[in-house]
Design a protein around this motif. Structure first.
Motif, PDB file in Angstrom:
ATOM      1  N   LYS A 173     -10.311  16.777 -18.806  1.00  0.00           N
ATOM      2  CA  LYS A 173     -10.290  15.686 -17.833  1.00  0.00           C
ATOM      3  C   LYS A 173      -9.669  16.208 -16.548  1.00  0.00           C
ATOM      4  O   LYS A 173      -8.791  17.064 -16.610  1.00  0.00           O
ATOM      5  CB  LYS A 173      -9.462  14.505 -18.354  1.00  0.00           C
ATOM      6  CG  LYS A 173     -10.064  13.803 -19.541  1.00  0.00           C
ATOM      7  CD  LYS A 173      -9.361  12.504 -19.885  1.00  0.00           C
ATOM      8  CE  LYS A 173      -7.990  12.676 -20.454  1.00  0.00           C
ATOM      9  NZ  LYS A 173      -7.353  11.490 -20.953  1.00  0.00           N
TER      10      LYS A 173
ATOM     11  N   THR B  36      -8.826  15.997 -22.770  1.00  0.00           N
ATOM     12  CA  THR B  36      -7.449  16.189 -22.328  1.00  0.00           C
ATOM     13  C   THR B  36      -7.386  16.566 -20.859  1.00  0.00           C
ATOM     14  O   THR B  36      -8.296  17.206 -20.333  1.00  0.00           O
ATOM     15  CB  THR B  36      -6.734  17.269 -23.167  1.00  0.00           C
ATOM     16  OG1 THR B  36      -5.376  17.347 -22.752  1.00  0.00           O
ATOM     17  CG2 THR B  36      -7.393  18.617 -23.032  1.00  0.00           C
TER      18      THR B  36
ATOM     19  N   ASP C 139      -8.577  11.344 -27.193  1.00  0.00           N
ATOM     20  CA  ASP C 139      -7.568  11.786 -26.236  1.00  0.00           C
ATOM     21  C   ASP C 139      -6.520  12.572 -27.025  1.00  0.00           C
ATOM     22  O   ASP C 139      -6.051  12.115 -28.064  1.00  0.00           O
ATOM     23  CB  ASP C 139      -6.934  10.573 -25.556  1.00  0.00           C
ATOM     24  CG  ASP C 139      -6.071  10.962 -24.368  1.00  0.00           C
ATOM     25  OD1 ASP C 139      -5.682  12.141 -24.251  1.00  0.00           O
ATOM     26  OD2 ASP C 139      -5.777  10.082 -23.550  1.00  0.00           O
TER      27      ASP C 139
END
Length: 189
Positions: free
Chosen positions: A57, A35, A6
């Motif tokens: 994401k 991300t 992440d």
């Protein structure tokens, strides 16, 4: 083993953590950046500091699985360095080295940004924008005779025309890796 990194984390962000893993730990473990904030230039930055792939994401399961397969296969096989054929660009330049350098600089500046825009348009299911971007990118890719990347763009463009993305998530992943390799090589010329 593989790391899903992440980029927005407390204390050390994904960039700092990756730099630590690569530089301090000297580890080559495959790292996939994840991300929710897909910014222009972010993907290139991820590759530059040593990440192996990039997944925005919210991600689709199929895209994540394909990315993991690509990273694992890349790790298991020593891939030959990509070769760039500059013969078409040499013909176009008519021996003018300035023209050739300008075209290379334009490619380096333009294509990574267009790839990010293409990925965003695919995520937004904007068929018209995907069709336009993939068509425009293809002409730049063809200057360097990058047939595999040109094929990816052709498939993406055709799927945008048909209004249904089926192979596009696979092709965009291949395209992203390919563009990162090409940019790296062109910067070394």
């Amino acid at each position: 083993m593989i790391l899903l990194m992440d980029l927005q984390m407390p204390f050390k962000d994904g960039y700092q953590t990756t730099e630590y893993i690569r530089n301090e730990m000297n580890s080559n473990i495959p790292i996939i950046a994840m991300t929710a904030h897909s910014l222009v230039g972010e993907q290139e930055r991820c590759f530059k500091i040593g990440m192996d792939a990039y997944v925005p994401k919210p991600f689709k399961q199929q895209l994540l699985l394909e990315t993991i397969k690509t990273v694992i296969n890349k790790d298991n096989k020593a891939q030959p360095k990509r070769k760039i054929d500059l013969s078409y660009l040499d013909d176009l330049s008519c021996g003018n080295p300035n023209f050739k350098q300008e075209m290379i600089a334009l490619f380096i500046e333009k294509i990574p940004n267009e790839a990010i825009q293409l990925e965003e348009a695919i995520q937004n299911i904007d068929h018209d924008k995907v069709k336009k971007l993939s068509h425009n990118m293809k002409s730049s890719i063809d200057l360097f005779m990058l047939d595999d990347l040109s094929h990816c763009l052709s498939v993406i463009e055709q799927e945008a025309k048909s209004g249904q993305f089926t192979e596009t998530s696979n092709k965009i992943t291949v395209l992203q890796y390919g563009i990162a390799d090409v940019i790296k090589i062109l910067k070394e010329l």
